[in-house]
Design a protein around this motif. Structure first.
Motif, mmCIF file in Angstrom:
data_model
loop_
_atom_site.group_PDB
_atom_site.id
_atom_site.type_symbol
_atom_site.label_atom_id
_atom_site.label_comp_id
_atom_site.label_asym_id
_atom_site.label_seq_id
_atom_site.Cartn_x
_atom_site.Cartn_y
_atom_site.Cartn_z
ATOM 1 N N GLU A 76 12.487 34.590 51.987
ATOM 2 C CA GLU A 76 12.880 33.727 50.845
ATOM 3 C C GLU A 76 14.167 33.776 50.540
ATOM 4 N N ALA A 77 14.840 32.395 50.598
ATOM 5 C CA ALA A 77 16.258 32.222 50.745
ATOM 6 C C ALA A 77 16.359 31.366 49.214
ATOM 7 N N ASN A 78 17.399 31.767 48.568
ATOM 8 C CA ASN A 78 18.086 30.932 47.363
ATOM 9 C C ASN A 78 19.500 30.709 47.461
ATOM 10 N N LEU A 79 19.846 29.083 47.145
ATOM 11 C CA LEU A 79 21.120 28.773 47.334
ATOM 12 C C LEU A 79 21.762 29.048 46.200
ATOM 13 N N ASP A 80 23.018 29.366 46.409
ATOM 14 C CA ASP A 80 24.069 29.840 45.141
ATOM 15 C C ASP A 80 24.207 28.701 44.235
ATOM 16 N N ALA A 81 24.015 27.244 44.885
ATOM 17 C CA ALA A 81 24.284 26.182 43.916
ATOM 18 C C ALA A 81 22.791 26.095 43.260
#
Length: 356
Positions: free
Chosen positions: A301-306
């Motif tokens: 699971e990935a979450n962009l800082d933006a």
């Protein structure tokens, strides 16, 4: 004497006048305390279950609690029920969510990225791209000054024509030499010509045949030279090597471009930078002490800082088989399962490796 008697009378303290207000104040305080106790007792009894059916309510309690709304007592019960329901839902969702084995951070990278330049040094006459432009493979990005290259190509093509004309002349002479040889040979049979004449005619034919082969070779050389000049002319037109988006524009018309740095740093080494957005992936550094928790094909699971609230499904592509001695980390490549225009190169990203 009368004045003194009057003054003495003024100095006397009236005890009855002092006791009257005190008694009134004490009675008022006692009354307020009793009233407060009655109101508190009636309210508590009402909130704790109310009066039983058929029971009488004291008049004072009814009078003091007439403005109390029944809904007020039901509100805490509803709030508690909703809180319990939300807690149950959260616990169910947490029980269904996959377990996170490891967290890491990294960046969005592109596997296909190129700074497009020219194979030759030249003056830029036109640039046809801007940042953010979508380009296709083979699309013209820029144009160099090709006046000299165009002249060289025309010269090479003219050389082909010259060689072909020379070959035609040689072929004509060869045909004539063959006719002479035939005639001399016939005369020699009837003793009208000498053997030397026949030999000379044969040598002339052989020489012309060799010249024809040489002319054919010269034509081939001229054709290759023309092809080379044609390719050199094409090098003055810079085209996109693959489909992508222009992220950086490095040059402007009037500047000199070169495949390598020259001229004391006053030349450009690239026209623009193109990124293939379909090749974007995630690269993270995992501490070597925890690399055993990562494996190929593992769900991530990935979450962009933006966009921290946006969860992007991903999976592990490969674990690079080498470690960084300075940072004690191992690089891991992660595939992005869902493509989106919000995902841009060099963005910061945080990932969680799941237990699957």
């Amino acid at each position: 004497m009368e004045d003194k008697s009057k003054l003495l009378d003024d100095l006397k303290i009236d005890r009855e006048a002092e006791e009257a207000p005190a008694k009134v104040g004490l009675g008022l305080v006692v009354g307020l305390v009793v009233l407060a106790l009655l109101v508190g007792g009636a309210g508590s009894y009402y909130l704790l279950g109310g009066f039983e059916d058929g029971a009488s309510v004291p008049a004072a309690s009814v009078a003091q609690t007439a403005d109390i709304k029944p809904e007020a007592s039901a509100t805490p019960k509803v709030a508690v029920a909703r809180a319990q329901e939300q807690s149950s839902t959260t616990q169910a969702a947490n029980s269904q969510a996959p377990e996170r084995l490891l967290n890491a951070s990294g960046y969005i990278t592109a596997r296909r990225i190129a700074t497009v330049s020219a194979e030759i040094m030249g003056l830029i006459t036109e640039v046809r791209v801007e940042e953010g432009m979508q380009v296709e493979r083979g699309q013209v990005l820029a144009q160099l000054d090709d006046a000299v290259a165009a002249v060289n190509l025309r010269f090479a093509e003219a050389q082909i024509l010259v060689q072909k004309a020379a070959m035609e002349s040689t072929v004509a002479n060869l045909d004539e030499a063959k006719r002479v040889l035939k005639r001399v040979s016939e005369l020699n049979t009837n003793d009208y010509s000498s053997t030397a004449d026949v030999t000379r005619a044969q040598a002339n034919v052989a020489s012309l045949e060799a010249q024809v082969k040489r002319s054919e070779a010269d034509i081939e050389v001229a054709t290759l030279e023309a092809s080379r000049q044609r390719e050199r002319l094409a090098d003055h037109t810079i085209r996109a090597p693959f489909d992508g988006i222009v992220t950086v524009k490095n040059a402007q018309p009037g500047e000199i471009v070169s495949p390598s740095s020259a001229g004391g740093g006053f030349t450009r080494t690239g026209i623009c930078t193109i990124v293939d957005m379909d090749s974007l992936e995630i690269e993270v550094d995992v501490n070597e002490a925890f690399i055993g928790r990562v494996f190929e094909g593992q769900s991530v699971e990935a979450n962009l800082d933006a966009y921290p609230a946006w969860t992007i499904p991903a999976s592990v592509i490969a674990i690079i088989p080498t470690a960084d001695r300075a940072k004690a980390t191992v690089r891991v490549r992660i595939r992005i399962e869902e493509k989106d225009v919000r995902i841009l190169p060099d963005m910061g990203v945080k990932v969680a490796f799941l237990k699957t």
